[in-house]
Scaffold this motif. Sequence first.
Motif, PDB file in Angstrom:
ATOM      1  N   SER A 111      82.940  18.826   8.216  1.00 27.98           N
ATOM      2  CA  SER A 111      81.496  18.611   8.344  1.00 27.98           C
ATOM      3  C   SER A 111      80.732  18.809   7.039  1.00 27.98           C
ATOM      4  O   SER A 111      79.509  18.675   7.032  1.00 27.98           O
ATOM      5  N   TRP A 112      81.418  19.110   5.944  1.00 29.07           N
ATOM      6  CA  TRP A 112      80.734  19.313   4.670  1.00 29.07           C
ATOM      7  C   TRP A 112      80.167  17.987   4.184  1.00 29.07           C
ATOM      8  O   TRP A 112      80.894  17.036   3.963  1.00 29.07           O
ATOM      9  N   PRO A 113      78.838  17.892   3.996  1.00 26.43           N
ATOM     10  CA  PRO A 113      78.221  16.582   3.715  1.00 26.43           C
ATOM     11  C   PRO A 113      78.200  16.179   2.238  1.00 26.43           C
ATOM     12  O   PRO A 113      77.831  15.058   1.924  1.00 26.43           O
ATOM     13  N   PHE A 114      78.569  17.065   1.340  1.00 26.61           N
ATOM     14  CA  PHE A 114      78.408  16.790  -0.086  1.00 26.61           C
ATOM     15  C   PHE A 114      79.740  16.528  -0.758  1.00 26.61           C
ATOM     16  O   PHE A 114      80.754  17.107  -0.391  1.00 26.61           O
ATOM     17  N   GLY A 115      79.712  15.714  -1.808  1.00 27.65           N
ATOM     18  CA  GLY A 115      80.864  15.542  -2.680  1.00 27.65           C
ATOM     19  C   GLY A 115      81.978  14.705  -2.097  1.00 27.65           C
ATOM     20  O   GLY A 115      81.880  14.136  -1.007  1.00 27.65           O
ATOM     21  N   ASP A 116      83.068  14.653  -2.866  1.00 27.10           N
ATOM     22  CA  ASP A 116      84.242  13.890  -2.440  1.00 27.10           C
ATOM     23  C   ASP A 116      85.188  14.794  -1.646  1.00 27.10           C
ATOM     24  O   ASP A 116      84.841  15.909  -1.284  1.00 27.10           O
ATOM     25  N   LYS A 117      86.386  14.283  -1.362  1.00 24.33           N
ATOM     26  CA  LYS A 117      87.344  15.023  -0.521  1.00 24.33           C
ATOM     27  C   LYS A 117      87.744  16.367  -1.130  1.00 24.33           C
ATOM     28  O   LYS A 117      87.899  17.350  -0.426  1.00 24.33           O
ATOM     29  N   VAL A 118      87.917  16.400  -2.448  1.00 22.28           N
ATOM     30  CA  VAL A 118      88.327  17.648  -3.100  1.00 22.28           C
ATOM     31  C   VAL A 118      87.254  18.718  -2.922  1.00 22.28           C
ATOM     32  O   VAL A 118      87.554  19.879  -2.618  1.00 22.28           O
ATOM     33  N   GLU A 119      85.999  18.361  -3.100  1.00 21.69           N
ATOM     34  CA  GLU A 119      84.908  19.314  -2.926  1.00 21.69           C
ATOM     35  C   GLU A 119      84.774  19.746  -1.471  1.00 21.69           C
ATOM     36  O   GLU A 119      84.427  20.901  -1.195  1.00 21.69           O
ATOM     37  N   GLN A 120      85.044  18.854  -0.528  1.00 21.15           N
ATOM     38  CA  GLN A 120      85.001  19.223   0.884  1.00 21.15           C
ATOM     39  C   GLN A 120      86.095  20.241   1.211  1.00 21.15           C
ATOM     40  O   GLN A 120      85.859  21.208   1.928  1.00 21.15           O
ATOM     41  N   ILE A 121      87.283  20.012   0.688  1.00 18.23           N
ATOM     42  CA  ILE A 121      88.381  20.945   0.929  1.00 18.23           C
ATOM     43  C   ILE A 121      88.087  22.297   0.285  1.00 18.23           C
ATOM     44  O   ILE A 121      88.321  23.355   0.871  1.00 18.23           O
ATOM     45  N   PHE A 122      87.550  22.266  -0.924  1.00 19.87           N
ATOM     46  CA  PHE A 122      87.205  23.512  -1.603  1.00 19.87           C
ATOM     47  C   PHE A 122      86.134  24.277  -0.820  1.00 19.87           C
ATOM     48  O   PHE A 122      86.215  25.497  -0.666  1.00 19.87           O
ATOM     49  N   ALA A 123      85.129  23.549  -0.308  1.00 17.36           N
ATOM     50  CA  ALA A 123      84.064  24.200   0.455  1.00 17.36           C
ATOM     51  C   ALA A 123      84.613  24.861   1.710  1.00 17.36           C
ATOM     52  O   ALA A 123      84.176  25.939   2.098  1.00 17.36           O
ATOM     53  N   GLY A 124      85.588  24.229   2.351  1.00 15.13           N
ATOM     54  CA  GLY A 124      86.179  24.825   3.543  1.00 15.13           C
ATOM     55  C   GLY A 124      87.037  26.035   3.243  1.00 15.13           C
ATOM     56  O   GLY A 124      87.063  26.994   4.000  1.00 15.13           O
ATOM     57  N   GLY A 125      87.731  26.006   2.125  1.00 13.00           N
ATOM     58  CA  GLY A 125      88.684  27.065   1.831  1.00 13.00           C
ATOM     59  C   GLY A 125      88.170  28.212   1.003  1.00 13.00           C
ATOM     60  O   GLY A 125      88.821  29.250   0.913  1.00 13.00           O
ATOM     61  N   VAL A 126      86.992  28.051   0.404  1.00 16.34           N
ATOM     62  CA  VAL A 126      86.527  29.079  -0.526  1.00 16.34           C
ATOM     63  C   VAL A 126      86.218  30.412   0.172  1.00 16.34           C
ATOM     64  O   VAL A 126      86.423  31.474  -0.401  1.00 16.34           O
ATOM     65  N   PHE A 127      85.813  30.361   1.401  1.00 13.84           N
ATOM     66  CA  PHE A 127      85.467  31.591   2.117  1.00 13.84           C
ATOM     67  C   PHE A 127      86.509  31.973   3.159  1.00 13.84           C
ATOM     68  O   PHE A 127      86.230  32.741   4.070  1.00 13.84           O
ATOM     69  N   PHE A 128      87.731  31.442   3.022  1.00 16.93           N
ATOM     70  CA  PHE A 128      88.772  31.679   4.014  1.00 16.93           C
ATOM     71  C   PHE A 128      89.001  33.169   4.248  1.00 16.93           C
ATOM     72  O   PHE A 128      89.019  33.635   5.382  1.00 16.93           O
ATOM     73  N   PHE A 129      89.170  33.918   3.175  1.00 13.29           N
ATOM     74  CA  PHE A 129      89.452  35.351   3.331  1.00 13.29           C
ATOM     75  C   PHE A 129      88.266  36.097   3.934  1.00 13.29           C
ATOM     76  O   PHE A 129      88.457  37.022   4.737  1.00 13.29           O
ATOM     77  N   VAL A 130      87.066  35.709   3.583  1.00  7.37           N
ATOM     78  CA  VAL A 130      85.883  36.367   4.138  1.00  7.37           C
ATOM     79  C   VAL A 130      85.817  36.134   5.650  1.00  7.37           C
ATOM     80  O   VAL A 130      85.558  37.068   6.422  1.00  7.37           O
ATOM     81  N   PHE A 131      86.064  34.891   6.070  1.00  3.14           N
ATOM     82  CA  PHE A 131      86.061  34.593   7.501  1.00  3.14           C
ATOM     83  C   PHE A 131      87.162  35.364   8.216  1.00  3.14           C
ATOM     84  O   PHE A 131      86.945  35.943   9.276  1.00  3.14           O
ATOM     85  N   TRP A 132      88.374  35.361   7.626  1.00  7.46           N
ATOM     86  CA  TRP A 132      89.487  36.038   8.278  1.00  7.46           C
ATOM     87  C   TRP A 132      89.226  37.545   8.379  1.00  7.46           C
ATOM     88  O   TRP A 132      89.462  38.147   9.417  1.00  7.46           O
TER      89      TRP A 132
END
Length: 96
Positions: A36-57
């Motif tokens: 659902s990340w609306p900005f950037g290309d696929k790499v930026e979308q993946i980075f946006a999803g994974g950057v807070f992985f540890f915080v969420f976990w």
Amino acid sequence: MNRLKQRLDSTTSRVIAAILGAFLTTITLTIAITLSWPFGDKVEQIFAGGVFFFVFWASLFYWALLASGGLKAWARIGSLFVVFGLYDLLSLTVFH
């Protein structure tokens, strides 16, 4: 049946919900953010999803661990897992 309920409501069950359940729920949350990340290309979308992985976990881990019993921990983690899982499923099939 009573023995199964006792096992599900045990401290061990709560710890498993905190470790494994929080990890799987974090994966579904990360996929949901990536889809659902609306900005950037696929790499930026993946980075946006994974950057807070540890915080969420870590947040989900402590939220489940602080539950009063194993059943409540599984209910907390399971409800979020179902919500994010359905969102992922709909995003990948219907809305894609």
